[in-house]
Design a protein around this motif. Structure first.
Motif, PDB file in Angstrom:
ATOM      1  N   THR A  18       0.824  -1.206   0.000  1.00  0.00           N
ATOM      2  CA  THR A  18       0.000   0.000   0.000  1.00  0.00           C
ATOM      3  C   THR A  18       0.859   1.257   0.000  1.00  0.00           C
ATOM      4  O   THR A  18       0.359   2.353   0.200  1.00  0.00           O
ATOM      5  CB  THR A  18      -0.958   0.024   1.210  1.00  0.00           C
ATOM      6  N   TYR A  20       3.856   3.290  -2.377  1.00  0.00           N
ATOM      7  CA  TYR A  20       4.239   3.413  -3.780  1.00  0.00           C
ATOM      8  C   TYR A  20       5.397   2.484  -4.128  1.00  0.00           C
ATOM      9  O   TYR A  20       6.474   2.557  -3.536  1.00  0.00           O
ATOM     10  CB  TYR A  20       4.606   4.871  -4.058  1.00  0.00           C
ATOM     11  N   SER A  57      -7.025   4.630  -6.204  1.00  0.00           N
ATOM     12  CA  SER A  57      -7.185   5.507  -5.043  1.00  0.00           C
ATOM     13  C   SER A  57      -5.814   5.890  -4.485  1.00  0.00           C
ATOM     14  O   SER A  57      -4.842   5.132  -4.611  1.00  0.00           O
ATOM     15  CB  SER A  57      -8.019   4.810  -3.962  1.00  0.00           C
ATOM     16  N   TRP A  58      -5.760   7.050  -3.876  1.00  0.00           N
ATOM     17  CA  TRP A  58      -4.551   7.547  -3.229  1.00  0.00           C
ATOM     18  C   TRP A  58      -4.973   8.501  -2.122  1.00  0.00           C
ATOM     19  O   TRP A  58      -6.172   8.730  -1.898  1.00  0.00           O
ATOM     20  CB  TRP A  58      -3.645   8.235  -4.252  1.00  0.00           C
ATOM     21  N   PHE A  94      -0.610   2.656  -4.489  1.00  0.00           N
ATOM     22  CA  PHE A  94      -0.912   4.070  -4.242  1.00  0.00           C
ATOM     23  C   PHE A  94      -1.925   4.261  -3.118  1.00  0.00           C
ATOM     24  O   PHE A  94      -2.178   5.404  -2.702  1.00  0.00           O
ATOM     25  CB  PHE A  94      -1.461   4.719  -5.522  1.00  0.00           C
ATOM     26  N   ASN A  95      -2.513   3.181  -2.626  1.00  0.00           N
ATOM     27  CA  ASN A  95      -3.650   3.307  -1.711  1.00  0.00           C
ATOM     28  C   ASN A  95      -3.340   4.128  -0.466  1.00  0.00           C
ATOM     29  O   ASN A  95      -4.209   4.847   0.037  1.00  0.00           O
ATOM     30  CB  ASN A  95      -4.151   1.922  -1.293  1.00  0.00           C
ATOM     31  N   THR A  97      -0.530   6.142  -0.282  1.00  0.00           N
ATOM     32  CA  THR A  97       0.528   7.065  -0.698  1.00  0.00           C
ATOM     33  C   THR A  97      -0.031   8.473  -0.805  1.00  0.00           C
ATOM     34  O   THR A  97      -1.046   8.704  -1.473  1.00  0.00           O
ATOM     35  CB  THR A  97       1.111   6.627  -2.062  1.00  0.00           C
ATOM     36  N   ARG A  98       0.614   9.419  -0.148  1.00  0.00           N
ATOM     37  CA  ARG A  98       0.173  10.821  -0.186  1.00  0.00           C
ATOM     38  C   ARG A  98       0.781  11.514  -1.403  1.00  0.00           C
ATOM     39  O   ARG A  98       1.982  11.450  -1.634  1.00  0.00           O
ATOM     40  CB  ARG A  98       0.579  11.548   1.093  1.00  0.00           C
ATOM     41  N   LEU A 105      -0.241  12.202  -9.503  1.00  0.00           N
ATOM     42  CA  LEU A 105      -0.517  10.790  -9.751  1.00  0.00           C
ATOM     43  C   LEU A 105      -0.374  10.466 -11.229  1.00  0.00           C
ATOM     44  O   LEU A 105       0.277   9.478 -11.603  1.00  0.00           O
ATOM     45  CB  LEU A 105      -1.929  10.442  -9.272  1.00  0.00           C
TER      46      LEU A 105
END
Length: 277
Positions: A18, A20, A57-58, A94-95, A97-98, A105
């Protein structure tokens, strides 16, 4: 070193990262399967593979989840395809990842996917506020599935394809929703619809439908099946112009829609989502 399909994450237990992790992407050379088709040097087609990612999603910089739908366009002349499970694992990285925004993105996706494919990959994001603009539609053309035929073969046989070389050429578009093949590695079923547009000797519709149904127990990736269909029709039926476009149902939040053509006047096909997708 060239990756092979059996080295991919397909059919293996995989931990979902989860954070990057672009190293999760697993490229596979296109040339191996093209060698099987006798395709070397200048290809008889050009085109793209259109991927749609519905589970993307991110986190924004405050930690709030963001969502989007992505359209990823990979050129057919790229050296590599990207194995689909690795693609899914990569997107899931990316879930948690800020990122500074959708543009950040998109830029990462284009950078990483281009590196894996070995050519420039284009990414378009549709954000949540624009989901209502996404449309559905079905492939246009004469429906082959209406034909009442007897089938006893479920492996591709190009020799069954027939065309009328003694009559004037025609231009037409033919469609079937009975395309089914199996994953090259796991054997899991892949379901699709295919649209064939051509100009040349009229293709016998019954023989074409039997040929397409012949993929039902055939193991290849989506992109490879479409290139096989294109090559077999081109060689057996000898059209002057030919386009083959397949819309496959999604797996793991991804659908893959390869398009191969040898003429440019028709333009790139639409990316309308079919009912089964």
């Amino acid at each position: 070193m060239t990756n092979s399909a059996d080295q991919s994450p397909l059919g293996k237990n995989s931990a979902y990262r989860t954070d990057y992790a672009p190293e999760l992407l697993f490229p596979i050379s296109r040339q191996g399967k093209r060698d099987e088709l006798g395709l070397s040097g200048t290809l008889p087609f050009f085109g793209v593979d259109i991927w749609n990612a519905y589970e993307l999603s991110w986190l924004n910089m405050r930690g709030k989840p963001q969502i989007a739908v992505a359209r990823i366009t990979v050129p057919a002349d790229s050296p590599n395809i990207i194995e689909s499970k690795s693609f899914k694992l990569y997107l899931n990285s990316f879930n948690q990842t800020r990122l500074g925004g959708p543009e950040a993105l998109r830029d990462l996706l284009q950078q990483d996917l281009s590196a894996a494919a070995g050519a420039s990959v284009h990414v378009v994001l549709t954000l949540q506020e624009d989901f209502g603009k996404l449309q559905m539609g079905e492939l246009d053309g004469v429906l082959l599935d209406r034909l009442d035929i007897e089938v006893d073969n479920y492996a591709p046989q190009p020799e069954v394809l027939k065309a009328n070389f003694d009559e004037l050429p025609v231009e037409e578009t033919l469609v079937s929703h009975l395309l089914k093949s199996n994953c090259l590695v796991t054997g899991q079923p892949d379901w699709g619809s295919v649209q064939i547009t051509y100009a040349g000797p009229q293709i016998d519709q019954e023989s074409l439908l039997k040929y397409l149904i012949g993929f039902r127990e055939h193991n290849e990736f989506h992109e490879q099946c479409v290139e096989r269909i294109f090559t077999d029709i081109l060689r057996q039926c000898r059209p002057q112009h030919l386009s083959v476009y397949a819309r496959y149902t999604r797996r793991g939040g991804l659908d893959i829609n390869p398009w191969r053509t040898n003429y440019s006047s028709g333009g790139r096909p639409s990316n309308l989502r079919n009912a089964r997708q």
